[in-house]
Write a protein that holds these residues in place. Sequence first.
Motif, PDB file in Angstrom:
ATOM      1  N   ALA A   1      -0.167 -25.571 -24.689  1.00  0.00           N
ATOM      2  CA  ALA A   1      -0.322 -24.780 -23.465  1.00  0.00           C
ATOM      3  C   ALA A   1      -1.447 -25.324 -22.597  1.00  0.00           C
ATOM      4  O   ALA A   1      -1.273 -25.547 -21.390  1.00  0.00           O
ATOM      5  CB  ALA A   1      -0.585 -23.315 -23.819  1.00  0.00           C
ATOM      6  N   LEU A   2      -2.607 -25.569 -23.196  1.00  0.00           N
ATOM      7  CA  LEU A   2      -3.741 -26.039 -22.420  1.00  0.00           C
ATOM      8  C   LEU A   2      -3.523 -27.455 -21.914  1.00  0.00           C
ATOM      9  O   LEU A   2      -3.913 -27.797 -20.785  1.00  0.00           O
ATOM     10  CB  LEU A   2      -5.022 -25.957 -23.260  1.00  0.00           C
ATOM     11  N   ARG A   3      -2.891 -28.316 -22.714  1.00  0.00           N
ATOM     12  CA  ARG A   3      -2.602 -29.678 -22.258  1.00  0.00           C
ATOM     13  C   ARG A   3      -1.671 -29.652 -21.046  1.00  0.00           C
ATOM     14  O   ARG A   3      -1.860 -30.410 -20.096  1.00  0.00           O
ATOM     15  CB  ARG A   3      -1.974 -30.492 -23.381  1.00  0.00           C
ATOM     16  N   ASN A   4      -0.673 -28.790 -21.063  1.00  0.00           N
ATOM     17  CA  ASN A   4       0.233 -28.689 -19.917  1.00  0.00           C
ATOM     18  C   ASN A   4      -0.523 -28.282 -18.655  1.00  0.00           C
ATOM     19  O   ASN A   4      -0.334 -28.859 -17.578  1.00  0.00           O
ATOM     20  CB  ASN A   4       1.348 -27.681 -20.215  1.00  0.00           C
ATOM     21  N   VAL A   5      -1.386 -27.266 -18.777  1.00  0.00           N
ATOM     22  CA  VAL A   5      -2.126 -26.789 -17.616  1.00  0.00           C
ATOM     23  C   VAL A   5      -3.076 -27.871 -17.097  1.00  0.00           C
ATOM     24  O   VAL A   5      -3.161 -28.122 -15.887  1.00  0.00           O
ATOM     25  CB  VAL A   5      -2.904 -25.504 -17.966  1.00  0.00           C
TER      26      VAL A   5
ATOM     27  N   LEU B   1       4.746 -20.049 -24.489  1.00  0.00           N
ATOM     28  CA  LEU B   1       3.845 -20.282 -25.616  1.00  0.00           C
ATOM     29  C   LEU B   1       2.850 -19.144 -25.784  1.00  0.00           C
ATOM     30  O   LEU B   1       2.652 -18.644 -26.891  1.00  0.00           O
ATOM     31  CB  LEU B   1       3.104 -21.608 -25.428  1.00  0.00           C
ATOM     32  N   VAL B   2       2.206 -18.708 -24.689  1.00  0.00           N
ATOM     33  CA  VAL B   2       1.169 -17.685 -24.829  1.00  0.00           C
ATOM     34  C   VAL B   2       1.756 -16.286 -24.983  1.00  0.00           C
ATOM     35  O   VAL B   2       1.178 -15.434 -25.678  1.00  0.00           O
ATOM     36  CB  VAL B   2       0.177 -17.734 -23.651  1.00  0.00           C
TER      37      VAL B   2
ATOM     38  N   LEU C   1       0.003 -15.262 -18.493  1.00  0.00           N
ATOM     39  CA  LEU C   1      -0.350 -16.367 -17.608  1.00  0.00           C
ATOM     40  C   LEU C   1      -0.555 -15.829 -16.207  1.00  0.00           C
ATOM     41  O   LEU C   1       0.264 -15.056 -15.701  1.00  0.00           O
ATOM     42  CB  LEU C   1       0.770 -17.416 -17.615  1.00  0.00           C
ATOM     43  N   GLU C   2      -1.665 -16.204 -15.572  1.00  0.00           N
ATOM     44  CA  GLU C   2      -1.951 -15.804 -14.195  1.00  0.00           C
ATOM     45  C   GLU C   2      -2.177 -17.047 -13.335  1.00  0.00           C
ATOM     46  O   GLU C   2      -2.781 -18.020 -13.789  1.00  0.00           O
ATOM     47  CB  GLU C   2      -3.208 -14.931 -14.125  1.00  0.00           C
TER      48      GLU C   2
ATOM     49  N   LEU D   1      -4.524 -15.817 -20.793  1.00  0.00           N
ATOM     50  CA  LEU D   1      -5.188 -14.672 -21.396  1.00  0.00           C
ATOM     51  C   LEU D   1      -4.584 -14.401 -22.764  1.00  0.00           C
ATOM     52  O   LEU D   1      -3.363 -14.268 -22.906  1.00  0.00           O
ATOM     53  CB  LEU D   1      -5.047 -13.432 -20.509  1.00  0.00           C
ATOM     54  N   LEU D   2      -5.448 -14.324 -23.767  1.00  0.00           N
ATOM     55  CA  LEU D   2      -5.037 -14.046 -25.138  1.00  0.00           C
ATOM     56  C   LEU D   2      -5.848 -12.873 -25.678  1.00  0.00           C
ATOM     57  O   LEU D   2      -7.043 -12.756 -25.382  1.00  0.00           O
ATOM     58  CB  LEU D   2      -5.279 -15.274 -26.034  1.00  0.00           C
TER      59      LEU D   2
END
Length: 225
Positions: A122-126, A178-179, A186-187, A201-202
């Motif tokens: 998720a973070l790599r995509n963003v 994913l999240v 996701l925002e 946000l988790l």
Amino acid sequence: MPRDSVLWRRRLRHDIRHELGTVIMLASAVAVADDIGPASRERVEQILGETRWLDHLLRQLDEEAAGDDGDDPSAPAPAQRLRVDGLAAEVVTGIRLATPHEVCFAGEPAWAHMDAVALWRALRNVLDNACRVAARRVNVRVGVERGWVVLQVDDDGPGFGQAPGGLASLGLGIVHDLVSGYGGSLEIRTCEMGGARVRLLLPSAPPPGGADGPGGDWDGWRPVG
């Protein structure tokens, strides 16, 4: 799926894993060599870490394929307690080696229950999206807000949906899936630099008992060769 196609994919995954294993062994040998300097050693160790993440991702794909007969392949992988700021810092380190932009990171201790590979993806995509559209700078922040762990990525690009070919939206559908599988959301907003602000946000989790630093479950999410 036709039997021949299943066999072909299984063999392809086998070959990919074999090649990844070769790269890991070569990088491991270079990392401990005595004829390279500290800066080169750091870069090789980061390449080794990135390759191990890919190997871990492929192993997860193999496990999902093995369960196709009964398990739901869309079900999220089991969650584990993660030191989110630590994982995010490692992702940022890898991105810095692959982009000419300035990538800044700030994080406070933050824990959440999620699969490590899912959060890495998720973070790599963003971050990949942000670095594609940024002019010069990307800011990454990890914090805790009202019971939520927030991973925030800002860029100084043209803003969400304004990049040529819609580059800013690439992969965000994957990120949402994913999240959301772990109770997150996701925002997408506009940041002070004028570009996009993407927030993951988790639900926040308590730290392990007695752990107020990078101890506890710190090593639990790291892929190993």
